[in-house]
Scaffold this active site. Structure first.
Site, short mmCIF file in Angstrom:
data_model
loop_
_atom_site.label_atom_id
_atom_site.label_comp_id
_atom_site.label_asym_id
_atom_site.label_seq_id
_atom_site.Cartn_x
_atom_site.Cartn_y
_atom_site.Cartn_z
N HIS A 52 0.83 -1.22 0.00
CA HIS A 52 0.00 0.00 0.00
C HIS A 52 0.86 1.27 0.00
CE1 HIS A 52 -3.67 -2.34 0.78
NE2 HIS A 52 -2.93 -3.06 1.61
N ASN A 125 -9.98 -3.64 1.64
CA ASN A 125 -9.64 -3.49 0.22
C ASN A 125 -10.91 -3.21 -0.59
OD1 ASN A 125 -6.80 -3.89 0.29
ND2 ASN A 125 -7.07 -6.11 0.34
N TYR A 339 0.15 -4.79 11.43
CA TYR A 339 -0.06 -3.40 11.04
C TYR A 339 0.48 -2.43 12.08
CZ TYR A 339 -2.56 -4.04 6.69
OH TYR A 339 -2.87 -4.33 5.39
#
Length: 484
Positions: A52, A125, A339
């Site tokens: 990303h 997504n 993350y």
């Protein structure tokens, strides 16, 4: 004109000429303004996201339009008409920061809700599924999407070798190589939480949930040829489209909806289909689990500074608020760690202090110090004592009682018996004839660059999904080879 200063606020009298010993120099080390400029310039890039990397973002609002209080006690859904500030970051997944916006790639759709109970990050997504069902294979998969370690070139061989040995990827591969793989900017595509999450109500009852963001601008996709053309003439096409639309008041909007499944329905559905409700490579059929409207998401403000807000945005699916919860989805469980860890490395220990990441409600913890500790707790204690007389809270907190865990600890591989083909075949059969032709042509153009063994292995998966699917790809590859 505003007085130019150093970062410490000291007036700069000359920003055109270095301090030198005489007109020709040498330059003196005492010119701190010069030194500060060069030092900061050398350090003004933070590490690029591994995935990303290229993205766009905007602020907006989420407005509740329907009552879902029977499913969740989260305060942001407490009343129809209630509004919550949001931030949404779009992105391509596999490319570098300078790659084209129109590459064939999934698109990230990561939403932050600045609620009165803290930040809720729904990091998904523009697809309801993914290539994998277990996070232990995620680094391997992403390496195939990046550059080959010897040639430093993208490698179709690496990509298809991985996919052909992971038939669980077939559903997502079918989506990626359909027209949906090249959306027309960010405004004309749907978003999904993708994973299975949970909602908890005031009674402590939990349901499983899938989040959907349905574009109100209408779905629009680019043809493969148009996407390739735009990659050359306007690689920032999606960024430009989003920024200009918001700047001119054409605010993009999405209908926020959920699919809901309780444990009884889950058990019955899993027994009927043989599918795992928490498997990220599967969808919940909307005929059996219809979408329920929740609210409207609108983007209505561009960031004033891209780096401050979009590049430093640090979202994580581990950020949930009371009334929301996780699930046993193996990919989600991996992302809950990965993350936040990525943000600690990329932005820093105190990344939550930055304006785009800071909660809009008061917060208090015993965390202290580290680089750029803007909100460092003042004189308050930096520890929490043991409270032996306080009743323990079971489960995950937030009122979620958790779910039963059973069985022996170990590594379990169900891939050999899992059904990887039915849903991919169902999707193929749903496409229009033109959509099928485009899908087959897109796959053939890429798969033809892999070796014969890889092609045969992958075509075998297509044939199991639908005979016409596999035969179509095989014939298209032969046609390309005959032209060569």
């Amino acid at each position: 004109m505003t007085q130019l200063t150093t970062t410490s606020g000291i007036p700069v009298t000359d920003n055109q000429n270095s301090i030198t010993a005489g007109p020709r120099g040498p330059v003196l080390l005492q010119d701190f303004h010069l030194i500060e400029k060069l030092q900061h310039f050398n350090r003004e890039r933070i590490p690029e996201r591994v995935v990303h990397a290229k993205g766009s973002g905007a602020y907006g609002t989420f407005t509740v339009t329907h009552d879902v209080s029977k499913y969740t006690k989260a305060k942001l859904f407490a009343a129809i008409g209630r509004q919550t500030e949001t931030f949404l970051r779009f992105s391509t997944v596999g490319g570098e920061k300078g790659s084209a916006d129109t590459e064939r790639d999934p698109r990230g759709f990561a939403v932050r809700f600045y609620t009165e109970e803290g930040n809720w990050d729904l990091v998904g997504n523009n697809t309801p599924t993914f290539f994998l069902k277990d996070g232990i294979k995620f680094p391997d998969f992403i390496h195939t999407q990046k550059r080959d370690p010897q040639t430093n070139l993208k490698s179709a061989q690496n990509v298809w070798d991985f996919w052909s040995k992971a038939p669980e990827s077939l559903h997502q591969v079918t989506i990626l190589f359909s027209d949906r793989g090249t959306p027309d900017g960010y405004r004309h595509m749907d978003g999904f939480g993708s994973h299975t999450y949970s909602l908890i109500n005031d009674a402590g009852e939990r349901v499983w949930v899938k989040w959907h963001f349905k574009t109100l601008q209408g779905i629009r996709n680019l043809t493969a040829a148009e996407a390739q053309r735009l990659a050359g003439v306007d690689p920032d096409y999606a960024q430009r489209d989003l920024f200009n639309a918001i700047a001119t008041g054409d605010y993009p909007r999405w209908s926020v909806e959920i699919q809901v499944m309780d444990d009884a329905r889950r058990a019955a559905w899993e027994a009927q289909t043989g599918w795992d409700a928490f498997d990220l490579t599967k969808v919940w059929p909307q005929g059996e689990f219809p979408r329920i409207p929740v609210g409207i998401l609108e983007l209505n403000r561009n960031p004033d500074n891209y780096h401050a807000d979009v590049e430093q945005a640090a979202l994580s699916p581990s950020n949930i608020v009371p009334g929301l919860g996780y699930s046993p989805d193996k990919m989600l469980q991996a992302r809950l760690f990965a993350y936040h860890d990525a943000q600690l490395y990329r932005v820093g220990t105190n990344h939550q202090h930055l304006p785009v990441n800071r909660p809009r409600c008061p917060f208090h913890n015993q965390q202290r110090d580290g680089a750029m500790a803007v909100a460092n707790g003042g004189a308050a204690p930096n520890y929490d004592p043991v409270h032996a007389d306080v009743p323990a809270v079971g489960g995950f907190g937030h009122g979620d009682a958790g779910w039963p865990v059973e069985g022996n600890a170990g590594r379990y591989d169900t891939r050999a018996t899992d059904d990887h083909f039915t849903q991919a075949g169902n999707l193929f059969r749903l496409l229009t004839e033109e959509g099928k032709r485009n899908l087959i042509a897109n796959i053939a153009g890429s798969l033809s660059n892999a070796d014969a063994a890889t092609q045969d292995r992958q075509i075998g998966h297509f044939l199991k999904a639908d005979t016409a699917y596999g035969q179509g790809v095989a014939e298209a590859i032969r046609a390309l080879q005959n032209q060569a």
